[in-house]
Design a protein around this motif. Structure first.
Motif, PDB file in Angstrom:
ATOM      1  N   VAL A 199      34.271  45.129 -24.756  1.00 18.69           N
ATOM      2  CA  VAL A 199      33.893  45.707 -23.457  1.00 18.69           C
ATOM      3  C   VAL A 199      33.814  47.227 -23.597  1.00 18.69           C
ATOM      4  N   PRO A 200      32.767  47.839 -23.070  1.00 14.95           N
ATOM      5  CA  PRO A 200      32.653  49.311 -23.140  1.00 14.95           C
ATOM      6  C   PRO A 200      33.884  49.993 -22.580  1.00 14.95           C
ATOM      7  N   ALA A 201      34.228  51.136 -23.147  1.00 19.98           N
ATOM      8  CA  ALA A 201      35.466  51.834 -22.781  1.00 19.98           C
ATOM      9  C   ALA A 201      35.499  52.199 -21.304  1.00 19.98           C
ATOM     10  N   ALA A 202      34.371  52.660 -20.756  1.00 19.26           N
ATOM     11  CA  ALA A 202      34.351  53.067 -19.348  1.00 19.26           C
ATOM     12  C   ALA A 202      34.630  51.880 -18.426  1.00 19.26           C
ATOM     13  N   GLN A 203      34.005  50.745 -18.715  1.00 19.29           N
ATOM     14  CA  GLN A 203      34.241  49.557 -17.898  1.00 19.29           C
ATOM     15  C   GLN A 203      35.664  49.035 -18.074  1.00 19.29           C
ATOM     16  N   MET A 204      36.188  49.116 -19.302  1.00 15.32           N
ATOM     17  CA  MET A 204      37.558  48.668 -19.529  1.00 15.32           C
ATOM     18  C   MET A 204      38.556  49.529 -18.781  1.00 15.32           C
ATOM     19  N   ALA A 205      38.318  50.835 -18.737  1.00 15.45           N
ATOM     20  CA  ALA A 205      39.210  51.734 -17.996  1.00 15.45           C
ATOM     21  C   ALA A 205      39.180  51.423 -16.510  1.00 15.45           C
ATOM     22  N   MET A 206      37.993  51.159 -15.988  1.00 18.55           N
ATOM     23  CA  MET A 206      37.884  50.822 -14.564  1.00 18.55           C
ATOM     24  C   MET A 206      38.561  49.491 -14.260  1.00 18.55           C
ATOM     25  N   TRP A 207      38.379  48.515 -15.149  1.00 17.67           N
ATOM     26  CA  TRP A 207      39.025  47.218 -14.953  1.00 17.67           C
ATOM     27  C   TRP A 207      40.540  47.336 -15.061  1.00 17.67           C
ATOM     28  N   SER A 208      41.010  48.189 -15.943  1.00 13.21           N
ATOM     29  CA  SER A 208      42.439  48.417 -16.072  1.00 13.21           C
ATOM     30  C   SER A 208      43.020  49.009 -14.794  1.00 13.21           C
ATOM     31  N   ASP A 209      42.279  49.912 -14.156  1.00 13.28           N
ATOM     32  CA  ASP A 209      42.735  50.464 -12.878  1.00 13.28           C
ATOM     33  C   ASP A 209      42.846  49.370 -11.821  1.00 13.28           C
ATOM     34  N   LEU A 210      41.902  48.451 -11.813  1.00 10.53           N
ATOM     35  CA  LEU A 210      41.914  47.387 -10.811  1.00 10.53           C
ATOM     36  C   LEU A 210      43.020  46.369 -11.065  1.00 10.53           C
ATOM     37  N   VAL A 211      43.348  46.130 -12.346  1.00 10.56           N
ATOM     38  CA  VAL A 211      44.313  45.088 -12.682  1.00 10.56           C
ATOM     39  C   VAL A 211      45.749  45.575 -12.591  1.00 10.56           C
ATOM     40  N   LYS A 215      32.114  47.083  -6.572  1.00 12.19           N
ATOM     41  CA  LYS A 215      31.246  46.073  -7.177  1.00 12.19           C
ATOM     42  C   LYS A 215      31.983  45.288  -8.252  1.00 12.19           C
ATOM     43  N   THR A 216      32.715  45.989  -9.099  1.00 11.88           N
ATOM     44  CA  THR A 216      33.460  45.309 -10.166  1.00 11.88           C
ATOM     45  C   THR A 216      34.491  44.350  -9.583  1.00 11.88           C
ATOM     46  N   PHE A 217      35.160  44.784  -8.535  1.00 12.03           N
ATOM     47  CA  PHE A 217      36.201  43.947  -7.927  1.00 12.03           C
ATOM     48  C   PHE A 217      35.602  42.712  -7.267  1.00 12.03           C
ATOM     49  N   LYS A 218      34.513  42.881  -6.513  1.00  6.52           N
ATOM     50  CA  LYS A 218      33.908  41.738  -5.834  1.00  6.52           C
ATOM     51  C   LYS A 218      33.285  40.765  -6.821  1.00  6.52           C
ATOM     52  N   ASP A 219      32.737  41.284  -7.922  1.00  8.01           N
ATOM     53  CA  ASP A 219      32.175  40.384  -8.932  1.00  8.01           C
ATOM     54  C   ASP A 219      33.255  39.574  -9.647  1.00  8.01           C
ATOM     55  N   ALA A 220      34.471  40.097  -9.677  1.00  9.29           N
ATOM     56  CA  ALA A 220      35.564  39.431 -10.394  1.00  9.29           C
ATOM     57  C   ALA A 220      36.366  38.489  -9.500  1.00  9.29           C
ATOM     58  N   THR A 221      36.171  38.535  -8.192  1.00  8.94           N
ATOM     59  CA  THR A 221      36.950  37.696  -7.268  1.00  8.94           C
ATOM     60  C   THR A 221      36.006  36.973  -6.316  1.00  8.94           C
ATOM     61  N   ASP A 222      36.361  35.734  -5.995  1.00 10.11           N
ATOM     62  CA  ASP A 222      35.588  35.014  -4.983  1.00 10.11           C
ATOM     63  C   ASP A 222      36.303  35.107  -3.643  1.00 10.11           C
ATOM     64  N   MET A 223      35.745  34.475  -2.641  1.00  8.17           N
ATOM     65  CA  MET A 223      36.296  34.582  -1.293  1.00  8.17           C
ATOM     66  C   MET A 223      37.664  33.911  -1.176  1.00  8.17           C
ATOM     67  N   ASP A 224      37.975  32.970  -2.071  1.00  2.74           N
ATOM     68  CA  ASP A 224      39.260  32.266  -2.015  1.00  2.74           C
ATOM     69  C   ASP A 224      40.351  32.962  -2.818  1.00  2.74           C
ATOM     70  N   HIS A 225      40.012  34.042  -3.501  1.00  4.28           N
ATOM     71  CA  HIS A 225      41.019  34.740  -4.303  1.00  4.28           C
ATOM     72  C   HIS A 225      42.055  35.377  -3.379  1.00  4.28           C
ATOM     73  N   PRO A 226      43.343  35.231  -3.694  1.00  6.34           N
ATOM     74  CA  PRO A 226      44.378  35.769  -2.781  1.00  6.34           C
ATOM     75  C   PRO A 226      44.320  37.284  -2.614  1.00  6.34           C
ATOM     76  N   CYS A 227      43.773  37.996  -3.601  1.00  6.26           N
ATOM     77  CA  CYS A 227      43.729  39.457  -3.523  1.00  6.26           C
ATOM     78  C   CYS A 227      42.387  39.986  -3.035  1.00  6.26           C
ATOM     79  N   ARG A 228      41.499  39.095  -2.667  1.00  7.86           N
ATOM     80  CA  ARG A 228      40.168  39.537  -2.242  1.00  7.86           C
ATOM     81  C   ARG A 228      40.247  40.443  -1.011  1.00  7.86           C
ATOM     82  N   ILE A 229      40.987  40.032  -0.009  1.00  7.79           N
ATOM     83  CA  ILE A 229      41.038  40.807   1.240  1.00  7.79           C
ATOM     84  C   ILE A 229      41.811  42.114   1.062  1.00  7.79           C
TER      85      ILE A 229
END
Length: 221
Positions: A95-107, A131-145
């Motif tokens: 995974v590109p470094a920039a995207q990995m850093a952003m995903w790390s912030d979200l996780v 965008k990254t967060f919504k693409d990684a979670t669906d509407m049933d994900h407990p952390c979506r809201i």
């Protein structure tokens, strides 16, 4: 009966052909040997054969389950890696470094807009977080809201200073962070439970294999 026995003994003395057969030295033990229990031996051999067949069936099932699980997991991992996907463990080095850093912030970090960025860069980064967060979670994900609420706060206040924005979004981030930690804990518990089940199955397979070996070696002992 007594007279008959006496007559028999007299006849043996008069006629040598009626005398008792003589035994060679060492053959006396043959008269005391009981007949071999051939039936019990055959029953044990049949029982051992059936048990070996059962054990081999169990070992085959164990091997197929482990092989299928391994191939399935490897195929899923390859498909995710080829498309630059990564999970909560962030174990995909491609995974590109920039995207990995952003995903790390979200996780496990904290999505934030630095004051050193320009206004346009802040707005763009906030949109990428969302965008990254919504693409990684669906509407049933407990952390979506809770996650969407915090990122929406971040996105709407991209023009504000970092300190001011943190005060506005602090409570929303607390809810999002608590949800993230709960998901990570559930994943760790699920992994531990899976490893325990796998270890139990492997130990049982080992015990069955050793039992099979002892049954197969028994006739040659």
């Amino acid at each position: 009966f007594g007279s008959s026995f006496v007559c028999l003994e007299v006849r043996r003395s008069l006629h040598p052909s009626l005398a008792r057969p003589s035994l060679a030295p060492g053959d006396e033990s043959q008269l005391a040997m009981p007949p071999a229990d051939v039936g019990a031996t055959m029953r044990y051999a049949e029982y051992s054969k059936q048990e070996v067949a059962f054990i081999e069936g169990e070992l085959k099932d164990w091997f197929l389950q482990r092989r299928f699980a391994m191939e399935r997991n490897m195929a899923i991992k390859k498909a995710l890696d080829d498309n630059n996907f990564t999970g909560l463990s962030m174990s995909n080095p491609t995974v590109p470094a920039a995207q990995m850093a952003m995903w790390s912030d979200l996780v496990k970090g904290k999505p934030e807009l630095e004051d050193s960025l320009s206004t346009n860069a802040k707005q763009m980064k906030a949109e990428m977080y969302m965008k990254t967060f919504k693409d990684a979670t669906d509407m049933d994900h407990p952390c979506r809201i809770p996650g969407s609420q915090y990122l929406q706060c971040l996105q709407s206040g991209f023009k504000d200073a970092a300190s001011s924005r943190q005060q506005k979004c602090a409570s929303l981030f607390g809810s999002f962070d608590g949800c993230r930690k709960n998901v990570l804990q559930q994943q760790a518990q699920a992994l531990e439970s899976s490893l325990v089940k796998q270890d139990i199955a492997d130990r049982r397979a080992r015990a069955l294999f050793e039992r099979r070996s002892s049954l197969l070696a028994a006739p040659s002992q």
